[in-house]
Design an enzyme around this catalytic site. Structure first.
Site, PDB file in Angstrom:
ATOM      1  N   PRO A   2       0.827  -1.201   0.000  1.00 36.57           N
ATOM      2  CA  PRO A   2       0.000   0.000   0.000  1.00 36.57           C
ATOM      3  C   PRO A   2       0.864   1.255   0.000  1.00 36.57           C
ATOM      4  CG  PRO A   2      -0.291  -1.232   2.057  1.00 36.57           C
ATOM      5  CD  PRO A   2       0.563  -2.044   1.162  1.00 36.57           C
ATOM      6  N   GLU A   3       0.747   2.022  -1.071  1.00 38.22           N
ATOM      7  CA  GLU A   3       1.400   3.323  -1.155  1.00 38.22           C
ATOM      8  C   GLU A   3       0.291   4.370  -1.129  1.00 38.22           C
ATOM      9  OE1 GLU A   3       4.408   3.268  -4.282  1.00 38.22           O
ATOM     10  OE2 GLU A   3       4.560   1.097  -4.126  1.00 38.22           O
ATOM     11  N   HIS A  95      -5.384 -13.462  10.760  1.00 39.90           N
ATOM     12  CA  HIS A  95      -4.526 -12.285  10.918  1.00 39.90           C
ATOM     13  C   HIS A  95      -5.300 -11.028  11.299  1.00 39.90           C
ATOM     14  CE1 HIS A  95      -1.562 -14.900   9.165  1.00 39.90           C
ATOM     15  NE2 HIS A  95      -2.251 -14.987   8.048  1.00 39.90           N
ATOM     16  N   ARG A 115       1.511  -9.737   7.432  1.00 35.26           N
ATOM     17  CA  ARG A 115       2.963  -9.662   7.685  1.00 35.26           C
ATOM     18  C   ARG A 115       3.333  -8.804   8.885  1.00 35.26           C
ATOM     19  NH1 ARG A 115       4.661  -8.965   1.331  1.00 35.26           N
ATOM     20  NH2 ARG A 115       3.420 -10.699   0.637  1.00 35.26           N
ATOM     21  N   ARG A 157      20.741  16.359  -2.728  1.00 33.89           N
ATOM     22  CA  ARG A 157      21.086  14.992  -2.308  1.00 33.89           C
ATOM     23  C   ARG A 157      22.048  14.338  -3.290  1.00 33.89           C
ATOM     24  NH1 ARG A 157      18.268  12.903   2.378  1.00 33.89           N
ATOM     25  NH2 ARG A 157      16.902  14.610   2.963  1.00 33.89           N
TER      26      ARG A 157
END
Length: 287
Positions: A2-3, A95, A115, A157
């Site tokens: 998921p972004e 889960h 996870r 950067r």
DNA sequence: ACTATATCCTGTATGC
DNA sequence: TGCATACAGGATATAG
């Protein structure tokens, strides 16, 4: 997985049903899911009942669900986290780590995470912006992001441009899938040193990222399997629109050259060796 | 201040 | 068939 687009799909799903609802009970079935709630699972369960949700918010990949009292329930889906709105008598999925009951007769809020990279915590005073997210940069859909300012900060950067795109303290919401897609769209090699790029080129990459995430959102996000679904359990359709990610060996949709996959920071980068050339491997940075 | 890497986790796919 | 290994990859702790 998921972004930003997938998290936004979840936020919208929660926005349509949570505001105005009052928690009556919280149950933690797996303590790891609340590991960022430092006072522990029992404290988490005690603190939520009686609070009423208002409109869910998002920055990058983080969600927070503010309460009317000024505090907020913060959530990150990690790799495989899901929020589900299920009737109280619906079967509990494997889960399922946290379950919230409500004072009304409506659906429960369930946090499911195979996870367990995701999690929830209560942020006192976090309704406007949880203090735990102070280091997370705004995402490309926030209005106070100035692309020119952002491009200049990226240009300072020395890392490869993909590494910078994935750094959530620089710009948030972009993960491995949309980083690869944005760089493919902009025609930029993922290892291109950020400080070797012109700000115009960096802005093209940022615009590509914004565009590809907007298109993904319009299609309900990217799903490869049942690990990413919306609050009803249904999948998005953007995976069929991917141009580079997960397409090693398949022809580049732009030029037909077989796409490559290379190891990158414990994961992979996918790119077209022809459309995304590394220019000027070493030496001068005059551009 | 910046940069890079190891780590957490489990289901699925692949290799022998 | 079974066992072992690789892989997916968010954020963060830690080291340089």
């Amino acid at each position: 997985m998921p972004e930003l687009p997938e998290v936004e799909v979840v936020r919208r799903g929660l926005a349509s049903s949570l505001p105005g609802r009052t928690v009556s009970a919280a149950r933690v079935r797996h303590p790891r899911a609340v590991r960022r709630h430092l006072a522990g699972p029992a404290d988490f369960e005690t603190r939520l009942p009686g609070r009423t949700f208002v409109a869910p918010r998002r920055r990058g990949k983080f969600l927070w669900l503010p309460f009317g009292d000024g505090d907020a329930l913060v959530a990150h889906l990690g790799m495989s986290g899901q929020f589900r709105l299920d009737e109280p008598d619906a079967p509990v999925l494997p889960h399922t780590h946290v379950v919230l009951d409500f004072a009304d007769a409506g659906p429960q809020l369930r946090f499911v995470d195979q996870r367990t990279f995701g999690g929830l915590w209560l942020s006192p005073g976090g309704a406007e912006l949880p203090s735990e997210l102070a280091h997370i940069a705004p995402d490309l859909f926030e209005e106070d992001v100035d692309p020119a300012v952002l491009a200049r900060s990226i240009q300072r950067r020395r890392s490869g441009i993909k590494r910078v795109l994935l750094d959530q303290t620089v710009v948030s919401g972009i993960g491995n899938i949309y980083a690869d897609e944005a760089l493919w769209l902009a025609g930029v090699h993922p290892e291109t040193p950020a400080d070797s790029m012109t700000t115009a080129r960096i802005r093209r990459v940022l615009e590509a990222a914004r565009q590809v995430m907007a298109e993904a959102l319009a299609q309900g996000g990217t799903s490869f399997d049942r690990l990413y679904v919306n609050v009803n359990g249904s999948s998005g359709y953007f995976s069929r629109s991917l141009n580079a990610y997960g397409r090693e060996g398949l022809p580049c949709p732009r030029c037909g050259t077989p796409l490559r996959r290379v190891a990158f920071a414990n994961r992979s980068s996918h790119f077209c060796p022809r459309c995304q050339r590394l220019r000027r491997p070493l030496g001068s940075r005059a551009e």
